[in-house]
Design a protein around this motif. Structure first.
Motif, PDB file in Angstrom:
ATOM      1  N   UNK A 167       0.817  -1.205   0.000  1.00  0.00           N
ATOM      2  CA  UNK A 167       0.000   0.000   0.000  1.00  0.00           C
ATOM      3  C   UNK A 167       0.859   1.267   0.000  1.00  0.00           C
ATOM      4  N   UNK A 168       1.994   1.244   0.685  1.00  0.00           N
ATOM      5  CA  UNK A 168       2.838   2.431   0.823  1.00  0.00           C
ATOM      6  C   UNK A 168       3.787   2.667  -0.350  1.00  0.00           C
ATOM      7  N   UNK A 169       4.199   1.608  -1.013  1.00  0.00           N
ATOM      8  CA  UNK A 169       5.262   1.733  -2.018  1.00  0.00           C
ATOM      9  C   UNK A 169       4.990   2.756  -3.122  1.00  0.00           C
ATOM     10  N   UNK A 170       3.766   2.911  -3.607  1.00  0.00           N
ATOM     11  CA  UNK A 170       3.556   3.908  -4.671  1.00  0.00           C
ATOM     12  C   UNK A 170       3.793   5.346  -4.230  1.00  0.00           C
ATOM     13  N   UNK A 171       3.849   5.572  -2.926  1.00  0.00           N
ATOM     14  CA  UNK A 171       3.954   6.940  -2.415  1.00  0.00           C
ATOM     15  C   UNK A 171       5.387   7.379  -2.121  1.00  0.00           C
ATOM     16  N   UNK A 172       6.350   6.475  -2.210  1.00  0.00           N
ATOM     17  CA  UNK A 172       7.704   6.817  -1.789  1.00  0.00           C
ATOM     18  C   UNK A 172       8.742   6.130  -2.657  1.00  0.00           C
ATOM     19  N   UNK A 173      10.001   6.535  -2.472  1.00  0.00           N
ATOM     20  CA  UNK A 173      11.088   5.968  -3.267  1.00  0.00           C
ATOM     21  C   UNK A 173      11.850   4.887  -2.516  1.00  0.00           C
ATOM     22  N   UNK A 174      11.750   4.895  -1.195  1.00  0.00           N
ATOM     23  CA  UNK A 174      12.408   3.855  -0.399  1.00  0.00           C
ATOM     24  C   UNK A 174      11.889   3.890   1.026  1.00  0.00           C
ATOM     25  N   UNK A 175      12.278   2.850   1.775  1.00  0.00           N
ATOM     26  CA  UNK A 175      11.943   2.753   3.194  1.00  0.00           C
ATOM     27  C   UNK A 175      13.218   2.829   4.026  1.00  0.00           C
ATOM     28  N   UNK A 176      13.111   3.487   5.173  1.00  0.00           N
ATOM     29  CA  UNK A 176      14.157   3.459   6.196  1.00  0.00           C
ATOM     30  C   UNK A 176      13.557   2.772   7.410  1.00  0.00           C
ATOM     31  N   UNK A 177      14.209   1.710   7.878  1.00  0.00           N
ATOM     32  CA  UNK A 177      13.619   0.930   8.963  1.00  0.00           C
ATOM     33  C   UNK A 177      14.664   0.652  10.040  1.00  0.00           C
ATOM     34  N   UNK A 178      14.537   1.372  11.158  1.00  0.00           N
ATOM     35  CA  UNK A 178      15.353   1.094  12.335  1.00  0.00           C
ATOM     36  C   UNK A 178      14.677  -0.012  13.141  1.00  0.00           C
TER      37      UNK A 178
END
Length: 261
Positions: A167-178
């Motif tokens: 659901x989120x991927x179309x809205x952003x270029x990458x994920x940052x996950x701590x």
């Protein structure tokens, strides 16, 4: 290919490495591994000289705007910035020199995800998803992970799972996950989380939390098939660590770039 991603963590205007799980409004509970004598711009310039792209500047609480701006001035267009980013200021940080803005807490009012807020951030960036990174830093809950916000102290109802990622991927270029439970402890990465992220994400992902040495870069590369990048903080010699040197991490990236087709 798995790359080393650099970071600049800012707390009270200084570059620090902090045990992530101790961040709260109670300053007495804060555990700091390292406080640098150098300004943020020193590290930004170091990353620029070594062409370490995709690094993130994270403002941990108030009083960090000036230091963040200094780092962006030292490498305009070369760093991502996060911490307190919302629809009303996202464009300002891009205009100040951020390559991308990183957003977390604004998306989770009262601990519940708001698609409307995400859309408002993207609108402020003229619909350009390449300028947006979504931070899904999380804590372990039962047999999975849920996003943690407000300096990783508030666990939201948003699960890290395939449906939510899709659901989120179309809205952003990458994920940052701590992995907030491992952040700053230098006790090893969350192997299950790294493997899971590689399985469910189709856009670039940077994992942070527990990285200790070059062997952990090798481990992330193996577990993710090269799909997940790794940030190393407290274990790095430039942040007072003894697990791995900055030069070793730079050399790691160079060898991966040479192997790329």
């Amino acid at each position: 290919m798995t790359r080393f991603r650099p970071c600049i963590d800012l707390h009270a205007g200084s570059v620090k490495q902090i045990v992530g799980g101790t961040l709260s409004t109670n300053s007495a509970a804060l555990k700091t591994n390292f406080t640098s004598e150098h300004p943020s711009a020193y590290f930004a310039e170091l990353y620029r000289k070594n062409n370490l792209t995709g690094g993130h500047v994270i403002m941990l609480g108030p009083g960090n705007d000036a230091a963040a701006l200094e780092s962006l001035a030292a490498w305009s267009g070369g760093l991502q910035v996060g911490g307190g980013i919302k629809d009303s200021n996202a464009r300002e940080w891009i205009d100040a020199g951020a390559e991308r803005v990183i957003i977390t807490s604004f998306l989770f009012p009262f601990g519940t995800f708001s698609l409307e807020r995400l859309q408002s951030v993207l609108k402020s960036l003229d619909g350009d998803s390449s300028k947006l990174v979504i931070d899904l830093s999380c804590r372990r809950v039962d047999d999975g992970w849920r996003v943690a916000m407000d300096k990783w102290q508030t666990i939201t109802d948003f699960e890290i799972n395939k449906d939510n990622i899709n659901m989120l991927e179309p809205y952003c270029s990458e994920f940052l996950i701590h992995a907030a439970d491992a952040e700053g402890l230098q006790a090893g990465i969350d192997e299950k989380l790294v493997s899971y992220l590689a399985d469910i994400c189709t856009i670039p992902v940077t994992y942070a939390g527990g990285g200790r040495n070059i062997q952990d870069l090798e481990l992330v590369e193996r577990l993710s098939g090269g799909k997940v990048d790794l940030t190393i903080g407290s274990a790095l010699d430039i942040f007072g660590g003894k697990g791995v040197t900055f030069d070793e991490c730079c050399e790691w990236n160079k060898t991966r770039e040479q192997r790329a087709p």
